[in-house]
Design an enzyme around this catalytic site. Sequence first.
Site, PDB file in Angstrom:
ATOM      1  CE  LYS A  76      37.130  22.252  26.137  1.00  0.00           C
ATOM      2  NZ  LYS A  76      38.543  22.096  26.584  1.00  0.00           N
ATOM      3  CB  SER A 151      38.598  18.464  28.176  1.00  0.00           C
ATOM      4  OG  SER A 151      39.185  19.738  27.986  1.00  0.00           O
ATOM      5  CB  SER A 175      42.154  20.018  26.874  1.00  0.00           C
ATOM      6  OG  SER A 175      41.934  19.136  27.923  1.00  0.00           O
TER       7      SER A 175
HETATM    8  N1  GLN Z   1      43.654  15.626  30.961  1.00  0.00           N
HETATM    9  C1  GLN Z   1      43.935  16.747  31.792  1.00  0.00           C
HETATM   10  C2  GLN Z   1      42.956  16.824  32.930  1.00  0.00           C
HETATM   11  O1  GLN Z   1      42.097  16.026  32.954  1.00  0.00           O
HETATM   12  C3  GLN Z   1      43.933  18.024  30.991  1.00  0.00           C
HETATM   13  C4  GLN Z   1      42.583  18.521  30.667  1.00  0.00           C
HETATM   14  C5  GLN Z   1      42.626  19.888  30.022  1.00  0.00           C
HETATM   15  O2  GLN Z   1      43.633  20.313  29.482  1.00  0.00           O
HETATM   16  N2  GLN Z   1      41.534  20.609  30.143  1.00  0.00           N
HETATM   17  O3  GLN Z   1      43.040  17.633  33.781  1.00  0.00           O
END
Ligand code: GLN
Length: 483
Positions: A76, A151, A175
């Site tokens: 990532k 994400s 995410s």
């Molecule tokens: N959807 C959540 C956020 O927008 C989690 C994102 C993540 O785990 N990086 O904060």
Amino acid sequence: MHQMTLAEIARGLADKKFSSEELTKVLLARITQLDPQLNSFISLTEELALEQAKAADARRANGESGALLGAPIAHKDLFCTKGIRTSCGSKMLDNFKAPYDATVVAKLAAAGAVTLGKTNMDEFAMGSANESSYYGAVKNPWNLEHVPGGSSGGSAAAVAARLLPAATATDTGGSIRQPAAFTNLTGLKPTYGRVSRWGMIAYASSLDQGGPLARTAEDCAILLQGMAGFDQNDSTSIDEPVPDYTAGLNGSLQGLRIGVPKEYFGAGLDPRIAELIQNSIKELQKLGAVIKEISLPNMQHAIPAYYVIAPAEASSNLSRFDGVRFGHRCEQPKNLEDLYKRSRGEGFGPEVQRRIMVGAYALSAGYYDAYYLKAQKIRRLVKNDFMTAFNEVDIILGPTTPNPAWKLGAKNSDPVAAYLEDVYTITANLAGLPGLSMPAGFVDGLPVGVQLLAPYFQEGRLLNVAHQYQLNTDWHTRTPTGF
Ligand code: GLN
């Protein structure tokens, strides 16, 4: 060749059926051919990959072995990679080449893994659809009109489309698990402190945790083995021995106590997903598990608490991107204030700006007690709920997401609608617990995930349960058409 799992690749390499270099070439060609449909990569690292693959082949020829020796993966794009663009999905870091490798990257490289590239992601890991990336949205290989989740949507789409067997990802509020659910993968968020955060660009430091995304629990075990462990460079890394995750996969589930929270099945959950979750429960009962209804009474407060704490930490973490110390710098600033304002205004996208504003507001004098402190108190209550539940059960089971992957653009005008989709995943981050999502069936041709949560440092138990489930079901073997 591209259909092989990490475990199969390891066997093939050990049996000299093919070399890492051959496999790497096949996968790089596949990425070049198919990724334009998905947009799952931000950078390809062909030269590095071939160099690492040759080195891995040479190490094997010298008698070395190891499940990751010669295994192609991707990172990532928030894991720092020395000399390679590390963009975090943001214009702010579009031209940032990290001066060092993240601990996770260094550990996996030392184990012989081959880095094919850096995967697309929501900007600064903020999002659940991979639509906030500066590099454009990622498409779900199961249906190109739908989001892959976020994400870590790039890692998920690439693995689901068989562009590579596994990838690293991070999970601040879901995410790893949510994109795993949306793309029919297995994804594990480890206990907070299990995997080093050093060199992982921070979103919300008290919630962020790196982990594996792969097709099977067995592959997650292999990748986690290479990622986990104490790191003195990360003050929140925990010095606990790392068990042999692969060796633990075959434990019997006889007598395993599974807690199913009644709050998980309220309004908002797609009834077709509820039915698939019930099916997965029946499957685990056949394997000897015992089901117990439990309660997580403070779950309803978790989303508001998370969407105060995560932005608050983000507003602090992202203050370093000011065009001076780090990040994009605007052209010809008139003065210092203009430099800050325009550099940040140009470098950050709308979702990141929204989070910074929410976070700075929640931390400001006069509002701190009402929002940030209150959210921290709720965080403790959420953790206490889990501690009570784990006195009675060994794991907690439920849906990973209330709905399957939505259409691209469907939630763009209403950020809160997207935040609500995190209802099942964020509690594990607030409490610091490990969680895993695994394939449990399909709704309208889109994958559905079942989530398992365990007590601290019981990643092995999650992998064991998921592996036994996967030996008896075939959801995880399904491949999206066209890939
Ligand atoms: N959807 C959540 C956020 O927008 C989690 C994102 C993540 O785990 N990086 O904060």
